[in-house]
Design a protein around this motif. Structure first.
Motif, PDB file in Angstrom:
ATOM      1  N   VAL A 104      29.621 167.637  83.315  1.00  0.00           N
ATOM      2  CA  VAL A 104      28.465 167.413  83.669  1.00  0.00           C
ATOM      3  C   VAL A 104      27.223 168.034  83.072  1.00  0.00           C
ATOM      4  CG1 VAL A 104      27.037 167.349  85.860  1.00  0.00           C
ATOM      5  CG2 VAL A 104      28.959 167.172  86.312  1.00  0.00           C
ATOM      6  N   TYR A 105      26.816 169.435  82.214  1.00  0.00           N
ATOM      7  CA  TYR A 105      25.800 170.087  82.006  1.00  0.00           C
ATOM      8  C   TYR A 105      25.484 168.623  81.029  1.00  0.00           C
ATOM      9  CZ  TYR A 105      23.222 173.471  78.990  1.00  0.00           C
ATOM     10  OH  TYR A 105      22.234 173.495  78.496  1.00  0.00           O
ATOM     11  N   ASN A 106      26.286 168.534  79.877  1.00  0.00           N
ATOM     12  CA  ASN A 106      26.200 167.990  78.955  1.00  0.00           C
ATOM     13  C   ASN A 106      25.839 166.221  78.989  1.00  0.00           C
ATOM     14  OD1 ASN A 106      27.204 169.455  75.783  1.00  0.00           O
ATOM     15  ND2 ASN A 106      29.069 169.853  77.898  1.00  0.00           N
ATOM     16  N   VAL A 107      26.064 165.440  79.978  1.00  0.00           N
ATOM     17  CA  VAL A 107      25.875 164.623  80.654  1.00  0.00           C
ATOM     18  C   VAL A 107      24.302 164.342  80.869  1.00  0.00           C
ATOM     19  CG1 VAL A 107      25.736 162.936  82.223  1.00  0.00           C
ATOM     20  CG2 VAL A 107      27.919 164.116  81.336  1.00  0.00           C
ATOM     21  N   ILE A 108      24.007 165.893  81.624  1.00  0.00           N
ATOM     22  CA  ILE A 108      22.204 165.911  82.310  1.00  0.00           C
ATOM     23  C   ILE A 108      21.586 165.941  80.884  1.00  0.00           C
ATOM     24  CG2 ILE A 108      20.914 167.969  83.011  1.00  0.00           C
ATOM     25  CD1 ILE A 108      23.339 167.668  84.760  1.00  0.00           C
ATOM     26  N   ILE A 118      29.101 161.974  74.520  1.00  0.00           N
ATOM     27  CA  ILE A 118      29.934 161.777  74.082  1.00  0.00           C
ATOM     28  C   ILE A 118      30.442 163.209  74.609  1.00  0.00           C
ATOM     29  CG2 ILE A 118      30.947 161.354  71.736  1.00  0.00           C
ATOM     30  CD1 ILE A 118      30.207 159.346  72.532  1.00  0.00           C
ATOM     31  N   THR A 119      29.995 164.231  74.019  1.00  0.00           N
ATOM     32  CA  THR A 119      30.591 165.336  74.562  1.00  0.00           C
ATOM     33  C   THR A 119      30.720 165.703  75.448  1.00  0.00           C
ATOM     34  OG1 THR A 119      29.484 166.924  72.896  1.00  0.00           O
ATOM     35  CG2 THR A 119      30.387 167.961  73.686  1.00  0.00           C
ATOM     36  N   GLY A 120      30.210 164.968  76.474  1.00  0.00           N
ATOM     37  CA  GLY A 120      30.193 165.834  77.892  1.00  0.00           C
ATOM     38  C   GLY A 120      31.217 164.647  78.758  1.00  0.00           C
ATOM     39  N   ILE A 121      31.743 163.621  77.881  1.00  0.00           N
ATOM     40  CA  ILE A 121      32.281 163.023  78.445  1.00  0.00           C
ATOM     41  C   ILE A 121      33.955 163.300  77.951  1.00  0.00           C
ATOM     42  CG2 ILE A 121      33.922 160.158  78.236  1.00  0.00           C
ATOM     43  CD1 ILE A 121      30.876 159.514  78.817  1.00  0.00           C
ATOM     44  N   LEU A 122      34.083 163.401  76.866  1.00  0.00           N
ATOM     45  CA  LEU A 122      35.203 163.640  76.000  1.00  0.00           C
ATOM     46  C   LEU A 122      35.704 165.319  76.310  1.00  0.00           C
ATOM     47  CD1 LEU A 122      34.796 161.983  72.399  1.00  0.00           C
ATOM     48  CD2 LEU A 122      36.180 161.253  74.598  1.00  0.00           C
ATOM     49  N   ILE A 123      35.061 166.004  75.854  1.00  0.00           N
ATOM     50  CA  ILE A 123      35.496 167.233  76.847  1.00  0.00           C
ATOM     51  C   ILE A 123      35.586 167.839  77.604  1.00  0.00           C
ATOM     52  CG2 ILE A 123      34.723 169.326  75.979  1.00  0.00           C
ATOM     53  CD1 ILE A 123      33.722 169.139  73.282  1.00  0.00           C
ATOM     54  N   GLY A 124      34.230 167.534  78.254  1.00  0.00           N
ATOM     55  CA  GLY A 124      34.100 168.014  79.762  1.00  0.00           C
ATOM     56  C   GLY A 124      35.290 166.946  80.894  1.00  0.00           C
ATOM     57  N   ALA A 125      35.562 165.809  80.549  1.00  0.00           N
ATOM     58  CA  ALA A 125      35.580 164.385  81.820  1.00  0.00           C
ATOM     59  C   ALA A 125      37.145 164.816  81.168  1.00  0.00           C
ATOM     60  CB  ALA A 125      35.484 163.486  81.640  1.00  0.00           C
TER      61      ALA A 125
END
Length: 181
Positions: A122-126, A131-138
């Motif tokens: 969520v932080y990386n999407v904000i 890409i980082t938020g979706i690939l690593i976070g999610a």
């Protein structure tokens, strides 16, 4: 029947013992047959049926007066692996399945990782690192979510195995003491 029991096939051992009892009715009350029936039923976690056979074995040794308390009054309460799996699936981010299965540390650690990975995503999407938020976070969260379901189920199975072994070991010791008298 003994070979099947020693080969960790308690249902087959019990079936053979029942067959022996059918073809040789006099053998159904033999102490050795009753003892092997109890051991087979215990390994198969069929404790209610084993309790009935245990009562017959006690009567064979002592008559109508049982010398000690019935061990089947303290049958272990087992965890349902499917319940553990469903708790992990329906209550993500909580470690509920692991908690239910008796592993508090793993539940807390799993909840921490899931929350951390989801927060990271969520932080990386904000901050617009999609890409980082979706690939690593999610992606990381999804891995831990799915792994949590499988692990909770496995932990419940391990808990059940441990409780079964503890109960059956105590009962085997009691039975061996009984037949040595």
């Amino acid at each position: 029947a003994l070979n099947a029991y020693l080969a960790h096939q308690p249902d087959q051992a019990f079936s053979k013992l029942e067959t022996i009892g059918f073809f040789y009715p006099d053998s159904a009350s033999l102490k050795d047959i009753l003892l092997l029936k109890i051991l087979s039923l215990n390994e198969a976690r069929r404790w209610k049926a084993a309790d009935t056979v245990y009562t017959r074995l006690i009567r064979a040794y002592y008559g109508n007066v049982p010398p000690q308390e019935n061990p089947y009054l303290n049958i272990p309460r087992l965890k349902n692996p499917e319940t553990a799996e469903k708790l992990s699936a329906y209550l993500p981010l909580t470690g509920a399945g692991e908690f239910y299965a008796g592993s508090i540390k793993e539940g807390m650690l799993n909840a921490l990782f899931q929350i951390g990975l989801l927060s990271f995503g969520v932080y990386n999407v904000i901050i617009e690192h999609y890409i980082t938020g979706i690939l690593i976070g999610a992606g990381g969260y999804a891995s831990f979510y799915n792994g949590s379901k499988r692990r909770a189920k496995k932990l419940a199975e391990l808990y059940n195995e441990r409780k079964t072994v503890e109960f059956n070991t105590k009962l085997r010791e009691r039975l061996m003491a009984l037949i040595k008298k």
